[in-house]
Design a protein around this motif. Structure first.
Motif, PDB file in Angstrom:
ATOM      1  N   ARG A   1      24.600   7.595 -33.927  1.00  0.00           N
ATOM      2  CA  ARG A   1      24.977   6.577 -35.242  1.00  0.00           C
ATOM      3  C   ARG A   1      24.518   4.954 -34.858  1.00  0.00           C
ATOM      4  N   THR A   2      23.664   4.777 -33.991  1.00  0.00           N
ATOM      5  CA  THR A   2      23.121   3.456 -33.697  1.00  0.00           C
ATOM      6  C   THR A   2      21.882   3.197 -34.076  1.00  0.00           C
ATOM      7  N   ARG A   3      20.818   3.982 -34.281  1.00  0.00           N
ATOM      8  CA  ARG A   3      19.593   3.611 -34.441  1.00  0.00           C
ATOM      9  C   ARG A   3      18.995   4.893 -35.576  1.00  0.00           C
ATOM     10  N   ILE A   4      18.102   4.642 -36.453  1.00  0.00           N
ATOM     11  CA  ILE A   4      17.558   5.666 -37.048  1.00  0.00           C
ATOM     12  C   ILE A   4      16.162   5.839 -36.319  1.00  0.00           C
ATOM     13  N   LYS A   5      15.986   7.215 -36.004  1.00  0.00           N
ATOM     14  CA  LYS A   5      14.983   7.747 -35.269  1.00  0.00           C
ATOM     15  C   LYS A   5      13.925   8.670 -36.169  1.00  0.00           C
ATOM     16  N   HIS A   6      12.438   8.355 -35.917  1.00  0.00           N
ATOM     17  CA  HIS A   6      11.326   8.940 -36.663  1.00  0.00           C
ATOM     18  C   HIS A   6      10.585   9.853 -35.630  1.00  0.00           C
ATOM     19  N   VAL A   7      10.428  11.226 -36.143  1.00  0.00           N
ATOM     20  CA  VAL A   7       9.599  11.937 -35.309  1.00  0.00           C
ATOM     21  C   VAL A   7       8.295  12.387 -36.597  1.00  0.00           C
ATOM     22  N   ARG A   8       7.198  12.604 -35.875  1.00  0.00           N
ATOM     23  CA  ARG A   8       6.323  12.982 -36.745  1.00  0.00           C
ATOM     24  C   ARG A   8       5.475  14.200 -35.853  1.00  0.00           C
ATOM     25  N   LEU A   9       5.160  15.286 -36.616  1.00  0.00           N
ATOM     26  CA  LEU A   9       4.759  16.402 -35.864  1.00  0.00           C
ATOM     27  C   LEU A   9       3.604  16.983 -36.888  1.00  0.00           C
ATOM     28  N   ASP A  10       2.801  17.793 -36.130  1.00  0.00           N
ATOM     29  CA  ASP A  10       1.682  18.757 -37.173  1.00  0.00           C
ATOM     30  C   ASP A  10       2.193  19.955 -37.264  1.00  0.00           C
ATOM     31  N   PRO A  11       2.637  20.222 -38.443  1.00  0.00           N
ATOM     32  CA  PRO A  11       3.307  21.502 -38.647  1.00  0.00           C
ATOM     33  C   PRO A  11       2.765  22.870 -38.258  1.00  0.00           C
ATOM     34  N   LEU A  12       1.418  22.593 -38.196  1.00  0.00           N
ATOM     35  CA  LEU A  12       0.608  23.918 -37.765  1.00  0.00           C
ATOM     36  C   LEU A  12       0.548  24.006 -36.311  1.00  0.00           C
TER      37      LEU A  12
END
Length: 452
Positions: free
Chosen positions: A425-436
């Motif tokens: 509830r204190t930061r927005i986090k971003h995750v990027r991943l290769d779906p394969l």
């Protein structure tokens, strides 16, 4: 002697007139959709996925279950704020724009809609800025705005960007309506906010959270939900002028909210909803492009009264992001299903508390948060402000709950999956991943076992 109706007759006539207008409006809004869903062609191969050079990027993280790796960064950059309900859109130059709401607490008068843009080469997010506040909405709507939240940003079929926001003039979230605006310069400037008319009678108690879908005639399907007296989900159809021309209630969706629509064909789509009372994900289907929906039923996955997100990739695979437990939001996971198949039995864990379902002492909670914040480059003053914000919202006198919630999924043109969510509830986090990647790794492991 002239006959004059009594006051009772006047009141009855007024009531009948209001009911007639309401019925006429309801009939207009129940018109059947005139166009199938706009479906992107399924890619016959996976060659379109072109990973960015890793030499200049930070090291990837290993998922808590050890099954895949991903890139992770924090999006929001204002210490001490309560943040929630992020969404994403890809810009024409390949950058990502995120939006979310931020303030001293959810529902406070100082809440604003914030935004930040990510550079795809470095995966770094720029400093956040304010898109909308209560004053701007009040000026555009010519009405008092008490609070706002839940922004959803997306690209419209005509190429412009649209944003829909929840706002309240009186009461709580059950008194909400939806405000929208359009940008023709990739989110740098926005049109005057306008109210989305969901009902000709009162026009309250409609909220938004899920990503919109497109129809072949250029109109937009916006999943919405109601919270006044009872909860239920709907699909609204919006024309190119931003007007609601149809809406269809999802039958049997009482107590369900925040629908997420996954389009799998020109006439086929599934909707998944958060359950307000049950402990399972709620599901419905359409086979006529949203003209009708099947009766809502409980799915096989639990739901702790928490939002979820979904996306259909360019290969036809479906992904859901959710909290895969009957209570609490201490684990965030991804579910995968290939074209025409059901979601697998084993989730891909993105984030997890060290001991799910066990509350953490205040001291241990502060230590855990501080460690990750420092690892992501936060300074000492920032760490103190972030930790204090999380403690204020998620801790009691003795212990704290951990929360990874309100996910939003997007696939960018390079094939990567992007997931944003609320971190404590204190930061927005971003995750990027290769779906394969998980499946390539699994296949490689199988090949190693099979090799004599």
């Amino acid at each position: 002697m002239n006959f004059r109706p009594s006051g009772a007759w006047d009141r009855l006539a007024a009531v009948l007139l209001v009911l007639a207008f309401a019925l006429a409006g309801w009939k207009i809004l129940q018109r059947a959709p005139a166009s199938p869903f706009a479906v992107q062609p399924v890619s016959p191969s996976t060659e379109a996925l072109k990973p960015s050079p890793r030499a200049s990027l930070p090291p990837q993280q290993l998922s808590p279950d050890g099954r895949f790796r991903f890139d992770a960064q924090f999006v929001s950059s204002s210490p001490g704020q309560a943040v929630h309900a992020a969404s994403l859109v890809e810009l024409r130059d390949g950058r990502l724009r995120a939006v979310w709401f931020s303030g001293s607490r959810e529902g406070a008068g100082d809440v604003t809609i914030q935004t930040s843009v990510m550079d795809p080469a470095s995966l770094r997010w720029g400093a956040e800025s304010t898109l909308f506040d209560r004053r701007q909405l009040q000026q555009g709507l010519w009405r008092y705005v008490k609070k706002l939240g839940n922004p959803v940003i997306a690209r419209a079929p005509d190429g412009s960007l649209c944003i829909w926001m929840v706002n309240v003039s009186l009461g709580g979230w059950a008194g909400s309506s939806i405000t929208w605006a359009r940008s023709t310069d990739e989110g740098s400037t926005w049109s005057t906010p306008r109210r989305l008319v969901m009902s000709p009678f009162l026009n309250i108690s409609t909220l938004v959270k899920g990503a919109p879908v497109s129809f072949q005639d250029g109109q937009i399907g916006l999943p919405v939900y109601h919270e006044f007296i009872t909860k239920f989900g709907e699909m609204a159809r919006i024309n190119t002028q931003g007007e609601v021309v149809d809406k269809v209630r999802i039958p049997g969706s009482q107590t369900s909210l925040q629908p997420v629509v996954l389009v799998t064909g020109s006439e086929q789509a599934d909707v998944y909803m958060r359950s307000g009372t049950a402990t399972a994900l709620m599901v419905s289907q359409t086979t006529d492009a949203g003209k009708t929906w099947s009766s809502t039923h409980a799915g096989s996955w639990p739901n702790p009264d928490s939002a979820l997100a979904g996306v259909v990739t360019n290969t036809g695979a479906r992904w859901l992001a959710l909290n895969p437990a009957p209570r609490n939001r201490e684990v965030l996971a991804l579910l995968h299903s290939g074209p025409g198949t059901s979601f697998g039995a084993t989730p891909w864990i993105v984030e997890s508390a060290a001991t799910p379902q066990v509350r953490t002492s205040v001291q241990d909670y502060e230590r855990l948060l501080a460690q990750e914040l420092k690892a992501r480059g936060a300074g000492e003053n920032q760490v103190r402000a972030y930790v204090a914000s999380a403690r204020r919202q998620l801790c009691g006198e003795q212990n704290c709950s951990q929360e990874f919630s309100y996910p939003y999924l997007l696939q960018s043109r390079d094939g990567y999956l992007h997931l944003v969510y609320t971190w404590h509830r204190t930061r927005i986090k971003h995750v990027r991943l290769d779906p394969l990647q998980p499946f390539q790794a699994a296949q490689a492991a199988t090949n190693r076992v099979a090799t004599p």
